[in-house]
Design an enzyme around this catalytic site. Structure first.
Site, mmCIF file in Angstrom:
data_model
loop_
_atom_site.group_PDB
_atom_site.id
_atom_site.type_symbol
_atom_site.label_atom_id
_atom_site.label_comp_id
_atom_site.label_asym_id
_atom_site.label_seq_id
_atom_site.Cartn_x
_atom_site.Cartn_y
_atom_site.Cartn_z
ATOM 1 N N GLU A 137 0.824 -1.214 0.000
ATOM 2 C CA GLU A 137 0.000 0.000 0.000
ATOM 3 C C GLU A 137 0.857 1.262 0.000
ATOM 4 O O GLU A 137 0.526 2.249 -0.651
ATOM 5 C CB GLU A 137 -0.922 0.010 1.233
ATOM 6 C CG GLU A 137 -2.077 -0.986 1.162
ATOM 7 C CD GLU A 137 -3.177 -0.557 0.197
ATOM 8 O OE1 GLU A 137 -3.042 -0.855 -1.003
ATOM 9 O OE2 GLU A 137 -4.153 0.060 0.645
ATOM 10 N N THR A 196 -7.462 12.043 -7.950
ATOM 11 C CA THR A 196 -6.743 11.663 -6.732
ATOM 12 C C THR A 196 -5.993 12.835 -6.094
ATOM 13 O O THR A 196 -6.079 13.052 -4.890
ATOM 14 C CB THR A 196 -5.745 10.523 -7.046
ATOM 15 O OG1 THR A 196 -6.433 9.551 -7.832
ATOM 16 C CG2 THR A 196 -5.225 9.892 -5.773
#
Lengths: 405, 405
Positions: free
Chosen positions: B184, B238
């Protein structure tokens, strides 16, 4: 001469006429407004000529739970004795006397409008629409003023419960908290993190104020939880303590404290004392600003942890330090170390006590039914309340002994 | 040709050699550092020639739980098929193929160093000190990229579990989360609020990162909880979504969000769906900044609540909207209204699905034991793992059917 205050408007409705049971998993919701569509309450008659109530000390904030979490502490708090008094004008209340620890009797006003217990009592009388009965109230302070142990909230809670119970206990827990809030807002700000646990017992989360929503957080019955409360001889500079609060918080500190508060709640509900202690110690927003204003506090916290406490922080706005443990004996040792640290690091004398989590909240501890009503007839006419009363009376025996010792 | 990566350093120790049971009330703690005092792991042999794993979609943030709360959603997620491959250099892993929904196969790299599944797989191989076996991995994306449903975390979680299980499941849950975090951190930031619930199932609170402390928050088994997930045809910007986050937060907003996050945790543990929904909808810090960047989101939230959802917010960083309910049929109606609102208010096409809370997390769904080892001998030699495997296989039958439908 005692100052009186007339409580009753012509028709003052209750905020919530239903009285939910006090369930540990219940969320209490109460609208602060008084919608006209609600049925007006019929003035109740007193069931007792005298009641004595007790409300426990409370620890607010609990580290990252600043302004929305608090819990009650057993075996230390304030008492209110309330009696039906024909010498007091109907619908009014008088404070007959105030006594107790320290100089609280000297410092507190006997004017009900300027006294925590008086304000809460008047608020409950308004909610019950009391117009025909006069009351006199005696306040026994078990808590020192300005200690960070919810002294004002305990007085308000004891008074609110006493007035409600002398008239048969018709109001809901939310109503009583609202009455307590009315008192708190006048003496220490509109926050319920002391008065809600003082009334409800255990851990309470204040979810919102408008409408008032309270979440009781039951700590597992089978687990022990002790608070080590160490009170230094020091008057916390209230203005400075409030001014020390930051107005802006960084995102990272917000996320940190938020997750710790959430972890604290999870630890309470899961009975994880280690987790609870870690969360208690974890505040990065308020405690770091306030601790330096209490001489020795940082050393006291360190000493508590080194002595085996699961966690330690400032109780409320201080100056009391609170640590948690699962063992009473170990709690005493932790207390000794914390007292030493207050002297070594802060040059302050301090005293320690070890107290259990209070799981009950404000309650009657004794009562005298009205003359014409025998114990039997009371029991027959209102079994539930009589049982509750008997339970409270039984509880009060041990409590009174403990308080006297 | 598949790109390989050599996983094994000479002696790479596990972070935690004990494998605690996955208990719903357990707090998982794992130190991110690798102390030299720990015993080095002996390279395990593979128990299977092939395993297939599944990891569910996840909803991170959950309103006021920004960056520290997440939960898993049943019946939608990613699959990883992992096999012992003699054509792959020992200690290395190769990604043979990627297929699935949308254009994920085209967008994702087959270089394990640049692929979520690959990075997590390598991290687990390191922890297990794999030097003698080569692996090849096939990734089946069930989740669209960038949807706010934890797509990267699902791939990482499925891969981490697959590698661990093919070698006998020696690593702890914390280790697997750490492996997922490594993935991640390279693709979407160092946060575990997707990958922890993807691995552990249910609701997970990330209490701290150093050391990693995770608190599983069991939602009562006897209660139903459905998520209505509405995914618009819109690519969330984003950079803008991240830039929209405030750097400073007012004290009053901090206290509000903190108390709502705490209430959310209490609601989950107490199975109070109404409370959970209210908390989900209550964020005053992140959602108000991000919602305006997703066309129609504010109207979608309103439509969900009006249609009877207990609460609604943005899933992760969006653009998916998530609402909660206790009834599947009602969930479908809510979904229809939310899809309509996305069109009416945002001019966006959207699709809805209603999914249960996933209480299991990443798991094997099928496996082939090594050739020379029969089912019986596997059962005899390692009863616990065999039973677990059988359970997973049985589970996978229904799951595969559900996923194929």
């Amino acid at each position: 001469m005692a100052v009186c205050y007339q409580s009753s408007f012509s028709t003052f409705p209750s905020t919530d006429l239903s009285k939910p049971n006090i369930s540990l998993s219940t969320n209490f919701r109460c609208n602060l407004s008084f919608p006209s569509s609600k049925t007006l309450i019929t003035e109740p008659e007193p069931l007792f000529t005298l009641v004595k109530s007790f409300a426990p000390a409370t620890v607010a904030n609990l580290g990252p739970g600043f302004d929305f979490l608090g819990c009650a502490v057993d075996g230390i708090g304030d008492f209110v004795t309330l009696r039906v008094d024909k010498d007091v004008h109907p619908g009014e209340i008088s404070i007959s006397d105030i006594h107790g620890v320290g100089n609280s009797a000297k410092k507190l006003s006997k004017n009900p409008l300027w006294n925590c217990a008086g304000i809460a009592a008047i608020a409950v009388m308004k909610m019950l629409n009391i117009r025909s009965v006069g009351l006199s109230l005696s306040l026994e302070k078990g808590l020192p003023l300005g200690s960070g142990l919810g002294s004002s909230a305990a007085s308000a809670a004891a008074a609110a419960v006493a007035v409600n119970e002398i008239f048969g206990g018709q109001l809901s827990v939310s109503d009583l908290v609202l009455a307590g809030l009315e008192s708190e807002s006048k003496v220490s700000g509109y926050h319920a993190d002391n008065v809600a646990p003082a009334i409800m017992g255990g851990f309470v989360l204040i979810r919102s104020y408008d409408p008032l929503e309270l979440i009781q957080l039951p700590f597992p019955e089978e687990k022990e939880l002790f608070f080590v409360l160490v009170n230094p001889e020091f008057e916390a500079p209230t203005k400075k303590m409030r001014a020390a609060l930051p107005t802006e918080i960084t995102m990272s500190h917000h996320v940190w404290n938020c997750s710790q508060a959430a972890a604290l709640v999870a630890s309470v509900l899961q009975g994880d004392l280690r987790g609870l202690g870690t969360a208690l110690s974890s505040d990065k927003i308020v405690e770091p600003r306030r601790a330096p204003l209490i001489p020795g506090m940082e050393g006291v916290k360190k000493a508590a942890i080194e002595a085996g406490a699961f966690g330690c922080t400032i109780s409320g706005a201080g100056p009391t330090a609170v640590a948690v443990t699962d063992d009473e004996e170990k709690g005493r040792d932790i207390g000794v170390r914390m007292v030493e640290a207050f002297m070594e690091d802060g040059n302050l004398k301090a005293s320690a006590m070890v107290k259990r989590l209070d799981r009950v909240g404000a309650r009657l501890v004794s009562s005298i039914p009205r003359g014409q009503m025998s114990s039997e007839s009371l029991f027959d006419s209102n079994t539930h309340k009589a049982i509750r009363q008997m339970t409270w009376c039984a509880y009060s025996l041990s409590l009174d002994v403990a308080m006297a010792s």
